[in-house]
Design a protein around this motif. Structure first.
Motif, PDB file in Angstrom:
ATOM      1  N   LEU A 255      14.839  42.208  69.115  1.00 31.33           N
ATOM      2  CA  LEU A 255      15.782  42.477  70.499  1.00 31.33           C
ATOM      3  C   LEU A 255      16.855  43.424  70.434  1.00 31.33           C
ATOM      4  O   LEU A 255      17.263  44.179  71.242  1.00 31.33           O
ATOM      5  N   ASP A 256      17.346  43.722  68.906  1.00 27.17           N
ATOM      6  CA  ASP A 256      18.373  44.708  68.792  1.00 27.17           C
ATOM      7  C   ASP A 256      19.604  44.334  70.066  1.00 27.17           C
ATOM      8  O   ASP A 256      20.076  45.244  70.614  1.00 27.17           O
TER       9      ASP A 256
ATOM     10  N   ARG B 221      22.957  45.800  75.539  1.00 25.89           N
ATOM     11  CA  ARG B 221      23.602  44.902  76.183  1.00 25.89           C
ATOM     12  C   ARG B 221      22.912  44.838  77.747  1.00 25.89           C
ATOM     13  O   ARG B 221      22.902  43.678  78.249  1.00 25.89           O
ATOM     14  N   GLU B 222      22.503  45.948  78.198  1.00 19.74           N
ATOM     15  CA  GLU B 222      21.880  45.960  79.616  1.00 19.74           C
ATOM     16  C   GLU B 222      20.708  45.054  79.600  1.00 19.74           C
ATOM     17  O   GLU B 222      20.340  44.285  80.760  1.00 19.74           O
TER      18      GLU B 222
ATOM     19  N   LYS C 105      20.325  41.400  81.824  1.00 22.33           N
ATOM     20  CA  LYS C 105      19.106  41.285  82.645  1.00 22.33           C
ATOM     21  C   LYS C 105      18.412  40.003  82.090  1.00 22.33           C
ATOM     22  O   LYS C 105      18.126  39.244  83.362  1.00 22.33           O
ATOM     23  N   MET C 106      18.182  39.787  81.019  1.00 23.33           N
ATOM     24  CA  MET C 106      17.379  38.710  80.634  1.00 23.33           C
ATOM     25  C   MET C 106      18.009  37.254  80.965  1.00 23.33           C
ATOM     26  O   MET C 106      17.586  36.240  81.442  1.00 23.33           O
ATOM     27  N   ALA C 107      19.496  37.465  80.749  1.00 24.38           N
ATOM     28  CA  ALA C 107      20.301  36.145  81.223  1.00 24.38           C
ATOM     29  C   ALA C 107      20.195  36.048  82.821  1.00 24.38           C
ATOM     30  O   ALA C 107      20.121  34.778  83.206  1.00 24.38           O
ATOM     31  N   ALA C 108      20.534  37.103  83.466  1.00 27.69           N
ATOM     32  CA  ALA C 108      20.615  37.043  84.994  1.00 27.69           C
ATOM     33  C   ALA C 108      19.061  36.584  85.445  1.00 27.69           C
ATOM     34  O   ALA C 108      19.052  35.941  86.555  1.00 27.69           O
TER      35      ALA C 108
END
Length: 383
Positions: A95-96, A101-102, A106-109
């Protein structure tokens, strides 16, 4: 629970995330498995191999991702692919997270549980899941073969009626997993091998493989609890460059494997050191794709300098041996899924009392939950 494996789309990637044997084990554990058509062909596995193992074959990539409870893959998703994922699903891949960060946010959101294979903790219990090490092991092997192929002479000493050919001199910088495998492979091919690492503690490992350990006094150095080399000060970096310059000039092959986890790799071979090498010599830069250890290397390319030195930075090394690399990565993924598999409920259930989860889970239940990554983001606000 549906586990899906999409085809890798990175240019030149030949590995498959899961091999049929691992599919068989997941199906036996009670999972439904669906793969994208053609997912394993470049690694030597046909769709029929996966069907025989119990997987279904899907030609609709978007539908496949949208239906997944768990996505298993090698490379990180695109931002558009995150939009397709189901809220509450789990995505497991490299995933690096330090540099993406973006994507992570986005995955968290999207309420996706993102697991980063880079972040598997380096503890005894999780060695069977350590994909960084499994792929680096193969990278060390491949880099030596790349060097041997590019070099204008053979590696081994050869005694013939026409005279004796001396063994090639190989200098390997960095004696981590990749470096140690490179040492072993170069020795098997008959080369005379010297290696250097900032961690004196690895000298015994280097010498046990039949190589000479180059000693350079850098002052106080060390390693993290995970076994990674600590970053050097600018003064120590200069001492290293000067201390290894004579060895580089005398070498037929130089292989650099120095990488700092989550950060840009250090430049440890300067242009003047390359310029002092013999025409036809070879430098292989393992870190070329991420910024490079060697001044003048280029990601994805082989550069020939004015003095005829080949600097190989082609990268994605393990993909050159895709069948074995796929088998090893597939085993890493299966062991990770198995660690959190609820046999009674036939589901994947993360347990944050387990230090493996706290180490590698980056997002969960709508938030970035990994302490290391949260602290990194707090120190480096988005511009």
């Amino acid at each position: 629970m549906l586990i899906v494996i999409p085809k890798e789309t990175l240019s030149g990637e030949r590995r498959a995330s899961l091999v049929p044997d691992s599919v068989k084990k997941l199906v036996r554990a009670g999972a439904d498995v669906s793969i994208e058509a053609g997912m394993g062909i470049a690694a030597g596995f046909s769709d029929s191999d996966y069907k025989e193992a119990g997987a279904s074959i899907n030609t609709d990539r978007q539908q496949l991702l949208a239906s997944a409870d768990i996505v298993l893959r090698l490379h990180k998703p695109t931002l558009a692919e995150v939009d397709l994922l189901k809220p509450g699903s789990t995505h497991i891949s490299f995933l690096d997270p330090f540099n993406e960060r973006e994507l992570v946010e986005k995955m968290a959101a999207k309420n996706v549980s993102a697991i980063s294979m880079e972040m598997i903790p380096r503890i005894t219990r999780s060695q069977k899941m350590d994909a960084l090490s499994s792929q680096a092991n193969l990278a060390g092997y491949v880099m030596v073969l790349k060097a041997a192929n590019a070099l204008n002479r053979i590696f081994a000493m050869m005694m013939t009626p026409a005279g004796t050919l001396k063994p090639a001199k190989v200098f390997i910088i960095g004696a981590g997993v990749a470096g140690l495998q490179a040492i072993a492979t170069a020795k098997r091919l008959g080369a005379k091998v010297t290696a250097f690492d900032t961690r004196d503690v690895v000298a015994e490992q280097v010498e046990s493989l039949g190589a000479k350990f180059l000693k350079i006094d850098l002052g106080e150095t060390g390693q993290t609890k995970e076994g990674y080399a600590l970053a050097l000060t600018p003064e120590q970096m200069e001492l290293q460059k000067q201390g290894q310059k004579a060895e580089i000039a005398e070498s037929d092959v130089v292989i650099t494997t120095a990488q700092l986890f989550g950060r840009k790799p250090p430049v440890i071979v300067a242009a003047d050191a390359v310029a002092a090498m013999k025409p036809g010599s070879v430098v292989v830069d393992m870190a070329a794709e991420n910024g490079g250890n060697v001044e003048g290397s280029a990601p994805g390319e082989t550069v020939v300098t004015e003095n005829g030195v080949h600097i190989v930075g082609t990268g994605n090394w393990a993909s050159d041996v895709p069948r074995d690399a796929s088998q090893m990565y597939s085993s890493n993924l299966f062991n990770l899924v198995d660690e959190f598999w609820d046999e009674e409920a036939k589901t994947f259930a993360l347990n944050f009392d387990n230090e493996i989860a706290t180490g590698c889970v980056i997002t969960h239940q709508g938030a970035v939950v990994n302490d290391v990554i949260k602290n990194h983001y707090n120190k480096t606000p988005q511009s």
